[in-house]
Motif scaffolding. Structure first.
Motif, PDB file in Angstrom:
ATOM      1  N   TYR A   1       0.831  -1.200   0.000  1.00  0.00           N
ATOM      2  CA  TYR A   1       0.000   0.000   0.000  1.00  0.00           C
ATOM      3  C   TYR A   1       0.869   1.255   0.000  1.00  0.00           C
ATOM      4  O   TYR A   1       0.649   2.192  -0.771  1.00  0.00           O
ATOM      5  N   CYS A   2       1.867   1.282   0.880  1.00  0.00           N
ATOM      6  CA  CYS A   2       2.756   2.443   0.957  1.00  0.00           C
ATOM      7  C   CYS A   2       3.541   2.626  -0.340  1.00  0.00           C
ATOM      8  O   CYS A   2       3.867   3.752  -0.722  1.00  0.00           O
ATOM      9  N   HIS A   3       3.846   1.516  -1.007  1.00  0.00           N
ATOM     10  CA  HIS A   3       4.517   1.604  -2.310  1.00  0.00           C
ATOM     11  C   HIS A   3       3.642   2.341  -3.312  1.00  0.00           C
ATOM     12  O   HIS A   3       4.112   3.240  -4.027  1.00  0.00           O
ATOM     13  N   TYR A   4       2.359   1.974  -3.357  1.00  0.00           N
ATOM     14  CA  TYR A   4       1.458   2.591  -4.324  1.00  0.00           C
ATOM     15  C   TYR A   4       1.275   4.081  -4.075  1.00  0.00           C
ATOM     16  O   TYR A   4       1.235   4.877  -5.021  1.00  0.00           O
ATOM     17  N   VAL A   5       1.128   4.485  -2.815  1.00  0.00           N
ATOM     18  CA  VAL A   5       0.792   5.879  -2.537  1.00  0.00           C
ATOM     19  C   VAL A   5       2.012   6.767  -2.292  1.00  0.00           C
ATOM     20  O   VAL A   5       1.899   7.997  -2.346  1.00  0.00           O
TER      21      VAL A   5
END
Length: 418
Positions: free
Chosen positions: A172-176
């Motif tokens: 998730y942190c990668h995407y955002v």
């Protein structure tokens, strides 16, 4: 007067607040002349200032054409994020929009007039943003379009999916945020202000984004709970409570702090990558742009570590402390000294009974090995007593005025908006 008392307890803050006000801010965030821009770019920079005063300052301090590329990159992602945040858009409309959003960059007339979000102007006047996007060199366009596509797909994936495992938290942190770090790094290299390796090493660039995003998620626990959002990974918090919201209950405070400490330890794992990444940068404006948020993040984690206040209110670093970090984080030696200072602060607070204590000590040992201070920066906060006395006197006479000046630093610290 409470603000004055805080400053008198931290004389180094006064020194840097005065230094910042007396022109030091120009070294970190030099101003750009808007009259030198065409109408479209002027409009884009106006939107940048309206949607992110904190990021706007450091973006406008970047050198040359990179400044415009990063400005447009930010606005494109702000528009994408506005779609994702708008809860009035039904999922059957939102999901295709997120996935296809990158294609709108090449559709001169595309705009969206039905958003209810506060930053909807970037969607309503998207034709101006997309026009300036198409005016960028193709090498910049390719990066922005690619990252926008990947981020839109990732946002769509997590619209109805909660963050359960730690690997999903990383995803998730990668995407955002990680993709933002990767995109920025590719823009740095494309500008030729930085070597190709900066844009090619996506693992380090991803860590830059993850460290910032995890810090924001950790710090914003209570705010997210109040707004019905949950970003802490279930794999971690379920070891301490049955429901994430239960961490706010007074009877659960000890378990809550242990959960907090475990997540901070997880975030600290990215610091070695951050140090390696920053050590590769050559251009001063790029270094400042990258280093300042990272030192703000480590200071924020040090303030949050083993702190019950995370579950009771807002934990943030002092305004003067923020200015001190902004003024200091302009070279690698100083950044290493800052990192060393704050991991030592965390180390001193590790409870012997904390379940994560061994892991926390291990990651701090690895950070120490990379950031052992040497030379004059090892004593960053040793200032002349005479100078400090003068500074304290000036602060006593003008503390109300300085409190207004320092708002810029506070806005920068709270730059978790994207």
């Amino acid at each position: 007067m409470e603000l004055l008392k805080k400053w008198l307890g931290h004389p180094e803050d006064i020194y840097h607040l005065l230094r910042f006000k007396m022109g030091g801010y120009r070294a970190v965030m030099p101003r750009m002349d808007p009259d030198s821009l065409g109408l479209g770019l002027r409009t884009c920079y106006r939107y940048l200032n309206q949607t992110s005063r904190s990021f706007a300052a450091v973006i406008q301090a970047l050198d040359g054409e990179l400044r415009h590329a990063v400005c447009i990159f930010y606005l494109v992602l702000r528009a994408l994020d506005t779609i994702e945040d708008d809860m009035t858009i039904s999922l059957d409309v939102k999901v295709p929009m997120l996935i296809e959003f990158h294609s709108y960059l090449y559709q001169p007339e595309w705009k969206y007039m039905e958003s209810k979000e506060k930053h909807r102007q970037v969607l309503e006047d998207f034709p101006t943003i997309s026009m300036e996007f198409r005016n960028l060199a193709k090498v910049y366009q390719d990066v922005i379009s690619d990252i926008c596509h990947k981020m839109g797909v990732g946002m769509a994936e997590f619209l109805e999916k909660k963050v359960d495992s730690q690997s999903e938290w990383d995803r998730y942190c990668h995407y955002v945020a990680g993709l933002v770090g990767i995109g920025l790094s590719r823009l740095f290299s494309a500008s030729e202000l930085e070597d190709p390796i900066v844009g090619q090493d996506t693992e380090l660039a991803n860590s830059m984004g993850l460290f910032l995003q995890k810090t924001n998620i950790i710090r914003d626990y209570l705010e997210d709970q109040m707004e019905g959002r949950e970003f802490w990974p279930k794999e971690v918090w379920s070891r301490y409570t049955k429901k994430l919201s239960d961490l706010t209950k007074p009877e659960n405070i000890d378990m809550a702090v242990q959960c907090l400490n475990e997540l901070i330890t997880n975030a600290l794992r990215h610091v070695p990558d951050v140090l390696t990444y920053l050590s590769r940068l050559k251009n001063q404006s790029v270094f400042n742009f990258c280093a300042i948020p990272q030192v703000m993040a480590i200071a924020t984690l040090a303030a949050c570590y083993n702190n019950k206040q995370v579950f009771r209110g807002v934990v943030k670093i002092r305004k003067g402390q923020a200015v001190t970090l902004m003024m200091d984080a302009t070279n690698m030696q100083s950044v290493k000294a800052i990192m060393y200072q704050y991991v030592e602060e965390i180390y001193q607070k590790i409870p012997s009974t904390d379940p994560s204590s061994n892991k926390t000590q291990q990651i701090i040992a690895s950070i120490r090995a990379m950031s052992l201070p040497n030379g004059p920066m090892a004593s960053r906060h040793h200032y002349s007593p005479i100078y400090l006395s003068c500074a304290m006197l000036l602060a006593a006479l003008s503390w109300q005025y300085l409190s207004t000046v320092s708002k810029a630093a506070e806005e920068y610290v709270q730059a978790g908006e994207n």
